[in-house]
Design a protein around this motif. Structure first.
Motif, PDB file in Angstrom:
ATOM      1  N   LEU A  42       0.808  -1.228   0.000  1.00 38.70           N
ATOM      2  CA  LEU A  42       0.000   0.000   0.000  1.00 38.70           C
ATOM      3  C   LEU A  42       0.837   1.271   0.000  1.00 38.70           C
ATOM      4  N   GLY A  43       2.078   1.190   0.506  1.00 36.79           N
ATOM      5  CA  GLY A  43       2.916   2.388   0.581  1.00 36.79           C
ATOM      6  C   GLY A  43       4.023   2.216   1.599  1.00 36.79           C
ATOM      7  N   VAL A  44       4.686   3.338   1.966  1.00 30.59           N
ATOM      8  CA  VAL A  44       5.782   3.284   2.941  1.00 30.59           C
ATOM      9  C   VAL A  44       5.699   4.474   3.894  1.00 30.59           C
ATOM     10  N   ILE A  45       6.248   4.255   5.094  1.00 26.76           N
ATOM     11  CA  ILE A  45       6.437   5.334   6.071  1.00 26.76           C
ATOM     12  C   ILE A  45       7.932   5.586   6.189  1.00 26.76           C
ATOM     13  N   VAL A  46       8.356   6.836   6.010  1.00 28.94           N
ATOM     14  CA  VAL A  46       9.763   7.206   6.126  1.00 28.94           C
ATOM     15  C   VAL A  46       9.919   8.088   7.363  1.00 28.94           C
ATOM     16  N   ALA A  47      10.563   7.541   8.412  1.00 27.33           N
ATOM     17  CA  ALA A  47      10.806   8.292   9.650  1.00 27.33           C
ATOM     18  C   ALA A  47      12.289   8.658   9.733  1.00 27.33           C
ATOM     19  N   GLU A  48      12.592   9.916  10.069  1.00 26.23           N
ATOM     20  CA  GLU A  48      13.977  10.395  10.112  1.00 26.23           C
ATOM     21  C   GLU A  48      14.248  11.093  11.433  1.00 26.23           C
ATOM     22  N   SER A  49      15.474  10.892  11.946  1.00 28.93           N
ATOM     23  CA  SER A  49      15.851  11.508  13.226  1.00 28.93           C
ATOM     24  C   SER A  49      17.208  12.198  13.107  1.00 28.93           C
ATOM     25  N   CYS A  50      17.367  13.274  13.889  1.00 26.37           N
ATOM     26  CA  CYS A  50      18.644  13.989  13.934  1.00 26.37           C
ATOM     27  C   CYS A  50      19.580  13.392  14.985  1.00 26.37           C
ATOM     28  N   PHE A  51      19.217  12.221  15.541  1.00 30.45           N
ATOM     29  CA  PHE A  51      20.022  11.563  16.571  1.00 30.45           C
ATOM     30  C   PHE A  51      20.248  10.102  16.201  1.00 30.45           C
ATOM     31  N   ASP A  52      21.367   9.557  16.687  1.00 26.78           N
ATOM     32  CA  ASP A  52      21.646   8.133  16.507  1.00 26.78           C
ATOM     33  C   ASP A  52      20.905   7.318  17.560  1.00 26.78           C
ATOM     34  N   GLY A  53      20.619   6.077  17.249  1.00 27.14           N
ATOM     35  CA  GLY A  53      20.064   5.153  18.239  1.00 27.14           C
ATOM     36  C   GLY A  53      18.624   5.404  18.613  1.00 27.14           C
ATOM     37  N   VAL A  54      17.897   6.177  17.819  1.00 23.72           N
ATOM     38  CA  VAL A  54      16.496   6.470  18.136  1.00 23.72           C
ATOM     39  C   VAL A  54      15.619   5.243  17.903  1.00 23.72           C
ATOM     40  N   PHE A  55      15.943   4.493  16.844  1.00 21.56           N
ATOM     41  CA  PHE A  55      15.070   3.379  16.448  1.00 21.56           C
ATOM     42  C   PHE A  55      15.496   2.090  17.140  1.00 21.56           C
ATOM     43  N   GLU A  56      15.316   2.070  18.467  1.00 26.76           N
ATOM     44  CA  GLU A  56      15.589   0.857  19.219  1.00 26.76           C
ATOM     45  C   GLU A  56      14.501  -0.173  18.923  1.00 26.76           C
ATOM     46  N   GLU A  57      14.740  -1.403  19.374  1.00 25.69           N
ATOM     47  CA  GLU A  57      13.854  -2.512  19.019  1.00 25.69           C
ATOM     48  C   GLU A  57      12.404  -2.250  19.424  1.00 25.69           C
ATOM     49  N   ARG A  58      12.223  -1.650  20.621  1.00 30.01           N
ATOM     50  CA  ARG A  58      10.866  -1.397  21.115  1.00 30.01           C
ATOM     51  C   ARG A  58      10.118  -0.421  20.205  1.00 30.01           C
ATOM     52  N   LYS A  59      10.842   0.608  19.738  1.00 24.79           N
ATOM     53  CA  LYS A  59      10.202   1.603  18.876  1.00 24.79           C
ATOM     54  C   LYS A  59       9.934   1.047  17.484  1.00 24.79           C
ATOM     55  N   LYS A  60      10.831   0.168  17.015  1.00 27.20           N
ATOM     56  CA  LYS A  60      10.594  -0.467  15.721  1.00 27.20           C
ATOM     57  C   LYS A  60       9.341  -1.339  15.785  1.00 27.20           C
ATOM     58  N   ASN A  61       9.176  -2.063  16.886  1.00 28.42           N
ATOM     59  CA  ASN A  61       7.979  -2.885  17.056  1.00 28.42           C
ATOM     60  C   ASN A  61       6.732  -2.020  17.102  1.00 28.42           C
ATOM     61  N   MET A  62       6.877  -0.856  17.758  1.00 29.11           N
ATOM     62  CA  MET A  62       5.765   0.081  17.851  1.00 29.11           C
ATOM     63  C   MET A  62       5.349   0.569  16.458  1.00 29.11           C
ATOM     64  N   ILE A  63       6.351   0.946  15.638  1.00 31.48           N
ATOM     65  CA  ILE A  63       6.058   1.427  14.283  1.00 31.48           C
ATOM     66  C   ILE A  63       5.440   0.313  13.441  1.00 31.48           C
ATOM     67  N   ASN A  64       5.942  -0.920  13.612  1.00 30.31           N
ATOM     68  CA  ASN A  64       5.369  -2.053  12.882  1.00 30.31           C
ATOM     69  C   ASN A  64       3.896  -2.248  13.224  1.00 30.31           C
ATOM     70  N   THR A  65       3.587  -2.135  14.509  1.00 30.07           N
ATOM     71  CA  THR A  65       2.193  -2.274  14.950  1.00 30.07           C
ATOM     72  C   THR A  65       1.337  -1.174  14.356  1.00 30.07           C
ATOM     73  N   ILE A  66       1.883   0.062  14.368  1.00 28.74           N
ATOM     74  CA  ILE A  66       1.153   1.188  13.773  1.00 28.74           C
ATOM     75  C   ILE A  66       0.895   0.927  12.290  1.00 28.74           C
ATOM     76  N   CYS A  67       1.926   0.422  11.602  1.00 32.50           N
ATOM     77  CA  CYS A  67       1.794   0.134  10.168  1.00 32.50           C
ATOM     78  C   CYS A  67       0.690  -0.885   9.905  1.00 32.50           C
ATOM     79  N   ASN A  68       0.609  -1.904  10.747  1.00 27.00           N
ATOM     80  CA  ASN A  68      -0.442  -2.911  10.579  1.00 27.00           C
ATOM     81  C   ASN A  68      -1.827  -2.293  10.730  1.00 27.00           C
ATOM     82  N   GLN A  69      -1.953  -1.414  11.755  1.00 26.68           N
ATOM     83  CA  GLN A  69      -3.235  -0.726  11.989  1.00 26.68           C
ATOM     84  C   GLN A  69      -3.580   0.176  10.815  1.00 26.68           C
ATOM     85  N   VAL A  70      -2.564   0.937  10.352  1.00 27.62           N
ATOM     86  CA  VAL A  70      -2.778   1.882   9.247  1.00 27.62           C
ATOM     87  C   VAL A  70      -3.159   1.143   7.966  1.00 27.62           C
TER      88      VAL A  70
END
Length: 520
Positions: A307-335
């Motif tokens: 259906l498409g893609v979500i592009v998330a960008e951060s000005c810091f390293d280490g933002v996308f830890e495993e917990r947040k990646k799982n969170m985004i995956n769950t959001i993607c499933n809902q979306v």
């Protein structure tokens, strides 16, 4: 200001106060104060004031800190050796040792204890050089030295125990803080998922839904930028639906990157997520000028439909830890589910409001919009309505058949739509009103402009044709037009007046545009 610096300032003030108390004690007891007592007290006051003024330097430089303590201990030791065993003097000694231990820990306890004994011995030697020594003096000296050593040992043991308790408490506090942080984040994430689920089940407008999701990802995940690209079912191309990036060039570069590097990965290979550090990714779009350090690209997929893609960008390293990646995956499933629901709803709504043959709006939708339009009109606004009927349509059906009749209907609808869209699509609504009859609602359009536009429509239809086994079948239309408020007083009247004008066009020879009579 740190608690250690505050403590040192308080410590210096205490020494100054007790030195002043000692001077007052001596003055009251001896009706005056001897100079050899006065000098050590004044030395303590002077060193304490200097320490108070330079506390930030002494806190950073250990050598200066212990130098000040050594000088203070020398002055206190001189008072003890000279025979001043007053409460203020003993208290100053205890404060010096214990406070230093608290500031610098068990190592500080050892250093300050050795420093106290050293200063005491040096002070004793200094005094006994200038005065005779008796056995009693030696016994007192030994007793005082032992007392200082015991105070130091007690301080060391006390500080060691204190440090262990403090470290245990600090570890427990850190664990509690970490647990509380994770708990708060989990609550926030669950709340976000609940909100997304609520919107997914209630918001059926895709654009509105995607914008809400985009804002939620930025707020909860804590990224600087987020963009959501969707796939156009008709063309298969990627288009931007939501973002907080304002620079159009940057958005175009991101879109090209997604289309060239990730479209095939996600669609054909079934990947759901890709992430990286910018320095490991060549030619990431405008990374340096936007100070982007890390990114996460996640696909939107439902039942294996890309259906498409979500592009998330951060000005810091280490933002996308495993917990947040799982969170985004769950959001993607809902979306993804929400997008599919919205697409289905959009198709159903389209079927309910669009005429299946001509692909323009149907009569029900037109009537609803017409009523809504007139309900919201201001006094200075004006609206025109045109009724269009295909001339001799029954004869076309009877002569060439209903399939060609349908082709004529489609052609007329297409010409009306394309001509009015060329004028201003937002102000024109085209609908099939029934059989071979069409209607046009024209917002903010006076009679003169409406007439000019309808003449273009009539001429375009007159010059076109449909093919019937090589034969070009031509046809024409008759048009009646009315306007609020010059010819009609309300929504019912304007439709009747336009229909009356259409009837006049038919009677007058067809293939013409007739304007309704003005209100008298």
């Amino acid at each position: 200001m740190s608690s250690v610096i505050k403590g040192q300032k308080f410590f210096s003030i205490i020494l100054t106060v007790f030195a002043l108390v000692g001077i007052i004690q001596h003055y009251l007891l001896f009706s005056g104060i001897k100079s050899y007592f006065l000098y050590p007290y004044l030395g303590i006051i002077l060193i304490s004031v200097v320490n108070l003024l330079t506390v930030e330097i002494t806190n950073k430089k250990l050598f200066i800190f212990y130098l000040f303590r050594f000088v203070e201990l020398c002055f206190v030791s001189m008072l003890i050796i000279m025979g001043d065993i007053s409460l203020s003097t003993l208290f100053m000694l205890a404060v010096l040792i214990i406070a230093t231990c608290l500031f610098k820990g068990s190592k500080g306890a050892v250093i300050i204890s050795i420093t106290a004994l050293t200063s005491f011995v040096l002070s004793a030697v200094f005094r006994y050089i200038f005065a005779p020594v008796s056995k009693a003096d030696i016994y007192i000296f030994i007793l005082d030295a032992v007392s200082i050593a015991l105070i130091g040992l007690f301080s060391y043991l006390f500080t060691s125990a204190y440090e262990k308790i403090f470290n245990d408490l600090e570890l427990a506090h850190d664990e509690a803080t970490k647990t509380n942080y994770l708990l708060n984040n989990t609550i926030a994430e669950l709340s976000t998922l609940q909100e997304i689920s609520k919107f997914a089940n209630s918001v059926l407008n895709i654009k509105e839904l995607i914008n809400i999701i985009n804002d939620m990802i930025i707020g909860v995940i804590g990224v600087n930028y987020c963009s959501i690209f969707l796939i156009d079912d008709a063309t298969g191309n990627i288009y931007l639906e939501a973002t907080n990036i304002r620079d159009k060039e940057v958005l175009q570069n991101i879109k090209l990157t997604v289309a060239s590097k990730y479209y095939s990965k996600f669609k054909s290979r079934g990947l759901t997520m890709d992430e990286g550090r910018i320095e490991e990714f060549e030619n990431y779009p405008n990374a340096a000028e936007r100070d982007i350090k890390s990114f996460l690209i996640t696909s939107l997929q439902s039942h294996r439909n890309f259906l498409g893609v979500i592009v998330a960008e951060s000005c810091f390293d280490g933002v996308f830890e495993e917990r947040k990646k799982n969170m985004i995956n769950t959001i993607c499933n809902q979306v993804s589910i929400a997008i599919e629901n919205a697409v289905i709803y959009d198709k159903m709504e389209r079927l309910a409001t669009i005429d299946g043959l001509t692909q323009v709006h149907n009569r029900r939708y037109f009537n609803e919009r017409c009523l809504s339009e007139f309900a919201n009109l201001s006094k200075s606004a004006y609206v025109s309505v045109a009724m269009i009927d295909i001339d001799n349509f029954k004869r076309i059906n009877d002569t060439y058949g209903h399939m060609l009749g349908d082709a004529v209907l489609k052609k007329v609808a297409s010409i009306i739509s394309s001509t009015t869209c060329a004028a201003n699509s937002e102000d024109f609504l085209v609908a099939r009103y029934g059989g071979e009859e069409f209607v046009i609602l024209m917002r903010n359009t006076g009679l003169e402009t409406a007439y000019t536009t309808l003449e273009v429509v009539r001429k375009n239809i007159e010059s076109c044709s449909v093919d019937d086994d090589g034969e070009k079948i031509r046809f024409t239309v008759s048009i009646g037009v009315a306007e609020y408020p010059s010819t009609s007083s309300d929504v019912k009247r304007i439709l009747q007046d336009a229909d009356t004008a259409l009837y006049k066009a038919k009677e007058s020879g067809k293939n013409m545009v007739v304007i309704a009579d003005s209100i008298k």
